[in-house]
Design a protein around this motif. Sequence first.
Motif, PDB file in Angstrom:
ATOM      1  N   ILE A   1     -46.700  28.071 -14.483  1.00  0.00           N
ATOM      2  CA  ILE A   1     -45.980  28.310 -15.744  1.00  0.00           C
ATOM      3  C   ILE A   1     -44.467  28.089 -15.563  1.00  0.00           C
ATOM      4  O   ILE A   1     -43.794  27.628 -16.473  1.00  0.00           O
ATOM      5  CB  ILE A   1     -46.308  29.724 -16.277  1.00  0.00           C
ATOM      6  N   GLN A   2     -43.960  28.377 -14.400  1.00  0.00           N
ATOM      7  CA  GLN A   2     -42.530  28.098 -14.174  1.00  0.00           C
ATOM      8  C   GLN A   2     -42.287  26.599 -13.942  1.00  0.00           C
ATOM      9  O   GLN A   2     -41.195  26.091 -14.196  1.00  0.00           O
ATOM     10  CB  GLN A   2     -41.973  28.937 -13.008  1.00  0.00           C
ATOM     11  N   ILE A   3     -43.321  25.902 -13.490  1.00  0.00           N
ATOM     12  CA  ILE A   3     -43.163  24.459 -13.237  1.00  0.00           C
ATOM     13  C   ILE A   3     -43.240  23.646 -14.535  1.00  0.00           C
ATOM     14  O   ILE A   3     -42.567  22.628 -14.690  1.00  0.00           O
ATOM     15  CB  ILE A   3     -44.235  23.989 -12.220  1.00  0.00           C
TER      16      ILE A   3
ATOM     17  N   ILE B   1     -30.154  29.390  -5.385  1.00  0.00           N
ATOM     18  CA  ILE B   1     -31.088  28.690  -4.485  1.00  0.00           C
ATOM     19  C   ILE B   1     -32.397  29.454  -4.265  1.00  0.00           C
ATOM     20  O   ILE B   1     -33.373  28.893  -3.777  1.00  0.00           O
ATOM     21  CB  ILE B   1     -30.390  28.315  -3.154  1.00  0.00           C
ATOM     22  N   ASP B   2     -32.465  30.715  -4.707  1.00  0.00           N
ATOM     23  CA  ASP B   2     -33.713  31.482  -4.545  1.00  0.00           C
ATOM     24  C   ASP B   2     -34.905  30.869  -5.275  1.00  0.00           C
ATOM     25  O   ASP B   2     -36.053  31.114  -4.918  1.00  0.00           O
ATOM     26  CB  ASP B   2     -33.524  32.943  -5.017  1.00  0.00           C
ATOM     27  N   GLN B   3     -34.647  30.066  -6.310  1.00  0.00           N
ATOM     28  CA  GLN B   3     -35.751  29.502  -7.099  1.00  0.00           C
ATOM     29  C   GLN B   3     -36.323  28.223  -6.485  1.00  0.00           C
ATOM     30  O   GLN B   3     -37.310  27.680  -6.971  1.00  0.00           O
ATOM     31  CB  GLN B   3     -35.285  29.212  -8.539  1.00  0.00           C
TER      32      GLN B   3
ATOM     33  N   LEU C   1     -31.908  19.320 -19.003  1.00  0.00           N
ATOM     34  CA  LEU C   1     -31.614  20.486 -18.175  1.00  0.00           C
ATOM     35  C   LEU C   1     -32.646  21.574 -18.435  1.00  0.00           C
ATOM     36  O   LEU C   1     -33.116  21.730 -19.569  1.00  0.00           O
ATOM     37  CB  LEU C   1     -30.218  21.041 -18.511  1.00  0.00           C
ATOM     38  N   TYR C   2     -32.972  22.301 -17.391  1.00  0.00           N
ATOM     39  CA  TYR C   2     -33.933  23.404 -17.532  1.00  0.00           C
ATOM     40  C   TYR C   2     -33.487  24.574 -16.659  1.00  0.00           C
ATOM     41  O   TYR C   2     -33.145  24.392 -15.499  1.00  0.00           O
ATOM     42  CB  TYR C   2     -35.328  22.905 -17.123  1.00  0.00           C
ATOM     43  N   THR C   3     -33.446  25.773 -17.242  1.00  0.00           N
ATOM     44  CA  THR C   3     -33.180  26.966 -16.443  1.00  0.00           C
ATOM     45  C   THR C   3     -33.932  28.145 -17.059  1.00  0.00           C
ATOM     46  O   THR C   3     -34.676  27.964 -18.034  1.00  0.00           O
ATOM     47  CB  THR C   3     -31.648  27.193 -16.280  1.00  0.00           C
ATOM     48  N   GLY C   4     -33.785  29.348 -16.512  1.00  0.00           N
ATOM     49  CA  GLY C   4     -34.596  30.440 -17.043  1.00  0.00           C
ATOM     50  C   GLY C   4     -34.159  31.812 -16.579  1.00  0.00           C
ATOM     51  O   GLY C   4     -33.198  31.971 -15.837  1.00  0.00           O
ATOM     52  N   ARG C   5     -34.948  32.784 -17.046  1.00  0.00           N
ATOM     53  CA  ARG C   5     -34.585  34.181 -16.783  1.00  0.00           C
ATOM     54  C   ARG C   5     -35.822  35.068 -16.903  1.00  0.00           C
ATOM     55  O   ARG C   5     -36.570  34.950 -17.876  1.00  0.00           O
ATOM     56  CB  ARG C   5     -33.526  34.585 -17.828  1.00  0.00           C
ATOM     57  N   ALA C   6     -36.024  35.920 -15.884  1.00  0.00           N
ATOM     58  CA  ALA C   6     -37.075  36.936 -15.975  1.00  0.00           C
ATOM     59  C   ALA C   6     -36.422  38.182 -16.565  1.00  0.00           C
ATOM     60  O   ALA C   6     -35.601  38.815 -15.905  1.00  0.00           O
ATOM     61  CB  ALA C   6     -37.640  37.232 -14.589  1.00  0.00           C
TER      62      ALA C   6
HETATM   63  P1  TYM Z   1     -33.954  35.822 -12.595  1.00  0.00           P
HETATM   64  O1  TYM Z   1     -34.080  36.491 -13.906  1.00  0.00           O
HETATM   65  O2  TYM Z   1     -34.206  36.620 -11.356  1.00  0.00           O
HETATM   66  O3  TYM Z   1     -32.524  35.202 -12.468  1.00  0.00           O
HETATM   67  C1  TYM Z   1     -31.979  34.390 -13.488  1.00  0.00           C
HETATM   68  C2  TYM Z   1     -31.089  33.330 -12.872  1.00  0.00           C
HETATM   69  O4  TYM Z   1     -29.965  33.954 -12.224  1.00  0.00           O
HETATM   70  C3  TYM Z   1     -29.888  33.532 -10.869  1.00  0.00           C
HETATM   71  N1  TYM Z   1     -29.335  34.680 -10.120  1.00  0.00           N
HETATM   72  C4  TYM Z   1     -28.119  34.691  -9.551  1.00  0.00           C
HETATM   73  N2  TYM Z   1     -27.171  33.751  -9.463  1.00  0.00           N
HETATM   74  C5  TYM Z   1     -26.035  34.062  -8.797  1.00  0.00           C
HETATM   75  N3  TYM Z   1     -25.793  35.276  -8.239  1.00  0.00           N
HETATM   76  C6  TYM Z   1     -26.714  36.268  -8.308  1.00  0.00           C
HETATM   77  N4  TYM Z   1     -26.470  37.452  -7.753  1.00  0.00           N
HETATM   78  C7  TYM Z   1     -27.951  35.989  -8.987  1.00  0.00           C
HETATM   79  N5  TYM Z   1     -29.070  36.708  -9.251  1.00  0.00           N
HETATM   80  C8  TYM Z   1     -29.893  35.895  -9.941  1.00  0.00           C
HETATM   81  C9  TYM Z   1     -31.300  33.097 -10.500  1.00  0.00           C
HETATM   82  O5  TYM Z   1     -31.325  32.145  -9.460  1.00  0.00           O
HETATM   83  C10 TYM Z   1     -31.780  32.484 -11.794  1.00  0.00           C
HETATM   84  O6  TYM Z   1     -31.317  31.148 -11.919  1.00  0.00           O
HETATM   85  N6  TYM Z   1     -38.291  33.175 -12.055  1.00  0.00           N
HETATM   86  C11 TYM Z   1     -36.936  33.169 -12.616  1.00  0.00           C
HETATM   87  C12 TYM Z   1     -36.917  32.822 -14.105  1.00  0.00           C
HETATM   88  C13 TYM Z   1     -37.018  31.339 -14.337  1.00  0.00           C
HETATM   89  C14 TYM Z   1     -36.097  30.357 -13.924  1.00  0.00           C
HETATM   90  C15 TYM Z   1     -36.607  29.114 -14.359  1.00  0.00           C
HETATM   91  C16 TYM Z   1     -34.868  30.443 -13.245  1.00  0.00           C
HETATM   92  C17 TYM Z   1     -38.039  30.672 -14.989  1.00  0.00           C
HETATM   93  N7  TYM Z   1     -37.768  29.338 -14.997  1.00  0.00           N
HETATM   94  C18 TYM Z   1     -35.886  27.932 -14.120  1.00  0.00           C
HETATM   95  C19 TYM Z   1     -34.175  29.276 -13.000  1.00  0.00           C
HETATM   96  C20 TYM Z   1     -34.691  28.030 -13.431  1.00  0.00           C
HETATM   97  C21 TYM Z   1     -36.247  34.499 -12.363  1.00  0.00           C
HETATM   98  O7  TYM Z   1     -36.868  35.460 -11.964  1.00  0.00           O
HETATM   99  O8  TYM Z   1     -34.880  34.508 -12.602  1.00  0.00           O
END
Ligand code: TYM
Length: 382
Positions: free
Chosen positions: A199-201, A217-219, A77-82
């Motif tokens: 880098i995200q990939i 789904i934004d990602q 599994l992989y996920t993340g956060r900015a």
């Molecule tokens: P970020 O920091 O904007 O958001 C982190 C994660 O939260 C989800 N998200 C939401 N989910 C439900 N309801 C909302 N209102 C809401 N707002 C944000 C986002 O889809 C995300 O999963 N570029 C990414 C960071 C990242 C990443 C990843 C995310 C790096 N690698 C791999 C997911 C998977 C970012 O800006 O996330």
Amino acid sequence: MQEDDFKVTPWEVSGKIDYDKLIRQFGTQKISEEILSEFSRISKGNMHVMLRRNIFFSHRDLDLILNDYKGGKDFFLYTGRAPSLGMHIGHLIPFLFTKWLQDIFDVNVYIEITDDEKFMRNQEYTLKQTSEWAHQNILDIIAVGFNPDKTFIFKDTEYIRNMYPLVTSIAKKLNFSQVKATFGLDATSNIGILFYPAIQIVPTMFERKRCLIPAAIDQDPYWRLQRDLAESLDYYKAAEIHSKFLPPLASSGGKMSSSIPESAVYLSDPPKTVEKKIMKYAFSGGQATTELQRKLGADLKVDVPYQWLYYIFEEDDDEIRRIGNEYSSGKLLTGEVKKILAQKVNQLLEKHREKRERSEEMYSTFLYDGKLARIMWDKIHS
Ligand code: TYM
């Protein structure tokens, strides 16, 4: 991006989102009944509330992950956060769900903290700030309860040395017009952001196994690029499971955003603030007067307090049905539903904060010296 009254990109979500339409536009798949029953079987009937309620609603290649798993083949599994100043409740959604997936499948989890992305996208932020936010956000993520032996949390600016060889191979396969078109960049975009998708990939290739990404789904645009190039580098196309967006408090469209403070509930908000925000700002689908509400009832589709209860805060299916019935028939008033919500949100936040107090002592386990973390620091990805 599209001629609709809504917009979904990794950096902007706005309008009233038509999720069925989004599935067609993005070319993803609805989560089918077969997939749900497979999850139900694997979780021994304890399916996560966000799957039962179609909050996680769309996917790519999830069927392949489940088929492989059935045949004894592992995945990760992989996920993340900015990182930003504070995490809000919407940000918790993918992490809560990823933890549930880790519990039922017992697999490795990689969590990328993109302090670089945050810094490069905003001219006003300093690296010092994004690094401090990263630390604070990681404490919230640890509090979700991941398995410390099987979870690696890393900050891009720190772990880049180990990733860089593979990042270059990915970057070499992405051309300017692809990235520009996928993310809507233009000639004024800084070159860091142009390079950033590589880098995200890269974490999708941390193991030569299938990777499943839980996220809103934004990602998805990142993963479309990944899926175009992964096999040419001898890796699997990333599989994804997508959630909808928890709506902002003050309107039923778009996603909750940190830039509009009254529209978000932060994980650090004290009980009184939570109550005040919900009572004052939560967009109501109820009628303007008590008399009208008793007569006509609330419109649940646009009512934010009900949506929040439905998304995560009321897990009991009988209870959410009761609230829905009574609210839409006028037996319950908006103020009463808001009170129920405020109580539920505060319960969750209180538990979260209790756990977060113990996060600091686990910090180095998840980042540097836990079982998986050590393996990852010894490894150069190439
Ligand atoms: P970020 O920091 O904007 O958001 C982190 C994660 O939260 C989800 N998200 C939401 N989910 C439900 N309801 C909302 N209102 C809401 N707002 C944000 C986002 O889809 C995300 O999963 N570029 C990414 C960071 C990242 C990443 C990843 C995310 C790096 N690698 C791999 C997911 C998977 C970012 O800006 O996330």
